[in-house]
Design an enzyme around this catalytic site. Structure first.
Site, PDB file in Angstrom:
ATOM      1  N   ASN A  46       0.858  -1.189   0.000  1.00  0.00           N
ATOM      2  CA  ASN A  46       0.000   0.000   0.000  1.00  0.00           C
ATOM      3  C   ASN A  46       0.894   1.238   0.000  1.00  0.00           C
ATOM      4  OD1 ASN A  46      -1.829   2.042   0.472  1.00  0.00           O
ATOM      5  ND2 ASN A  46      -2.330   1.398   2.580  1.00  0.00           N
ATOM      6  N   LYS A 103       0.087   4.236  -0.323  1.00  0.00           N
ATOM      7  CA  LYS A 103      -0.586   5.435   0.221  1.00  0.00           C
ATOM      8  C   LYS A 103      -0.378   6.603  -0.744  1.00  0.00           C
ATOM      9  CE  LYS A 103      -0.274   3.418   4.756  1.00  0.00           C
ATOM     10  NZ  LYS A 103      -0.284   3.588   6.196  1.00  0.00           N
ATOM     11  N   HIS A 144      -9.860   1.251   4.861  1.00  0.00           N
ATOM     12  CA  HIS A 144      -8.566   1.412   5.531  1.00  0.00           C
ATOM     13  C   HIS A 144      -8.748   2.400   6.689  1.00  0.00           C
ATOM     14  CE1 HIS A 144      -4.472   2.671   6.352  1.00  0.00           C
ATOM     15  NE2 HIS A 144      -4.072   1.575   5.756  1.00  0.00           N
ATOM     16  N   GLU A 154      -7.131   4.794   7.732  1.00  0.00           N
ATOM     17  CA  GLU A 154      -6.913   6.219   7.407  1.00  0.00           C
ATOM     18  C   GLU A 154      -8.144   6.800   6.726  1.00  0.00           C
ATOM     19  OE1 GLU A 154      -3.121   5.741   5.426  1.00  0.00           O
ATOM     20  OE2 GLU A 154      -2.225   5.226   7.363  1.00  0.00           O
ATOM     21  N   GLU A 176      -5.683  -4.804  10.801  1.00  0.00           N
ATOM     22  CA  GLU A 176      -4.632  -3.819  11.030  1.00  0.00           C
ATOM     23  C   GLU A 176      -4.936  -3.058  12.318  1.00  0.00           C
ATOM     24  OE1 GLU A 176      -2.620  -2.473   7.158  1.00  0.00           O
ATOM     25  OE2 GLU A 176      -4.551  -1.479   7.196  1.00  0.00           O
ATOM     26  N   GLY A 180       2.046   2.550  10.731  1.00  0.00           N
ATOM     27  CA  GLY A 180       2.946   3.678  10.542  1.00  0.00           C
ATOM     28  C   GLY A 180       3.653   4.122  11.806  1.00  0.00           C
ATOM     29  N   SER A 184       3.051  -1.841  10.384  1.00  0.00           N
ATOM     30  CA  SER A 184       4.505  -1.834  10.595  1.00  0.00           C
ATOM     31  C   SER A 184       5.172  -3.162  10.266  1.00  0.00           C
ATOM     32  CB  SER A 184       4.841  -1.381  12.024  1.00  0.00           C
ATOM     33  OG  SER A 184       4.411  -0.041  12.237  1.00  0.00           O
TER      34      SER A 184
END
Ligand code: PGA
Length: 267
Positions: free
Chosen positions: A13, A15, A101, A103, A173, A179, A219
């Site tokens: 991904n 991003k 996701h 985010e 996740e 991150g 991560s």
């Protein structure tokens, strides 16, 4: 499909990185690090920003590496400035798309209903939706991890029939691991995956649920990939930051191919 027949899946991904011609450069570098094509025993998917999908598609054609989108809108088309419809992704050669996701949930206000609508839109466009679920640190500290994962899985898969379930992927996740460099332990990952699979079983039935791949994300890096991918119930990885570095991403892909990710006992 028996649990042990789930093919490991590793997704990169990107991003909001590498959205110009440099996207094709990264795809070529990943391919070079993989020896020119996707290795046997693992499915490899790149998720570039929408602006780089076409050049990346050209770069990976015929190599076995596959392509996906990072998000799609619920509508097929319309007055939704800045959004990307699922059929547009399919037309460019994408086979997958992330839905919900964390985010997107946090920064773009996608709630469970919005995520479920995107899962359906992805399926309608012929894509394989990757339903992303996971708890925040506050939710974990409050003892709500199981409840959050179960709710997000149930909402995202409500009403799916067996044919749709056969095209679904799930990514667990933990939001606190994304991150941050703070990875879940293999035991924490297995626990989350077990919760997700139980929720899938309740909603879709045990047979359909057993075919769904559940990826770990948060991560993942070349140093921890083998341990995470070997954890019971982990069928692959959704890799963010480490997917921007070709050699490291290729090392994660090779680790997935090597461990085959799924023990005979399933999870
Ligand atoms: P990370 O991102 O690997 O950088 O933690 C994972 C993700 O957001 O999918």
């Amino acid at each position: 499909m028996a649990p042990s027949s789930r093919l490991p899946l590793v997704m990169g991904n990107w991003k909001m990185h590498r959205g110009g011609p440099d996207g094709a450069d990264l795809a070529r570098a990943v391919l070079a690090a993989l020896g020119g094509r996707a290795p046997a025993g693992v499915e490899v998917v790149l998720l570039p920003p929408p602006t780089a999908i076409a050049p990346v598609a050209d770069a990976i054609r015929g190599t076995g590496v596959r392509l996906g989108g990072q998000s799609c809108h619920a509508a097929e088309k319309g007055a939704f400035t800045g959004e990307t419809a699922a059929p547009f992704l399919a037309a460019l050669g994408c086979g997958f798309v992330l839905c919900g996701h964390s985010e997107r949930r946090r920064l773009s206000g996608e709630d469970d209903a919005a995520v479920a609508a995107r899962v359906r839109a992805a399926l309608a466009a012929g894509l394989r939706p990757v339903l992303c679920v996971g708890e925040t640190l506050e939710e974990r500290d409050a003892g709500a991890t199981e409840a959050v994962i179960s709710r997000q899985v149930a909402a995202g898969t409500a009403g799916l029939d067996a044919a749709a379930a056969a095209r679904l992927e799930v990514a667990y996740e933990p939001v606190w691991a994304i991150g941050t460099g703070r990875t879940a332990t293999p035991a924490q990952a297995s626990e989350g995956h077990g919760t997700a699979r139980e929720a899938l079983s309740r909603g879709l039935g045990a047979a359909a649920a057993s075919a769904v791949r559940v990826l770990y994300g948060g991560s993942v890096n070349p140093g921890n990939a083998e341990a995470l991918l070997s954890a019971p119930g982990v069928d692959g990885a959704l890799v963010g930051g480490a997917s921007l570095e070709a050699a490291g991403f290729a090392a994660i892909v090779k680790a997935a191919a090597a461990v085959r990710a799924v023990p005979a006992t399933g999870g």
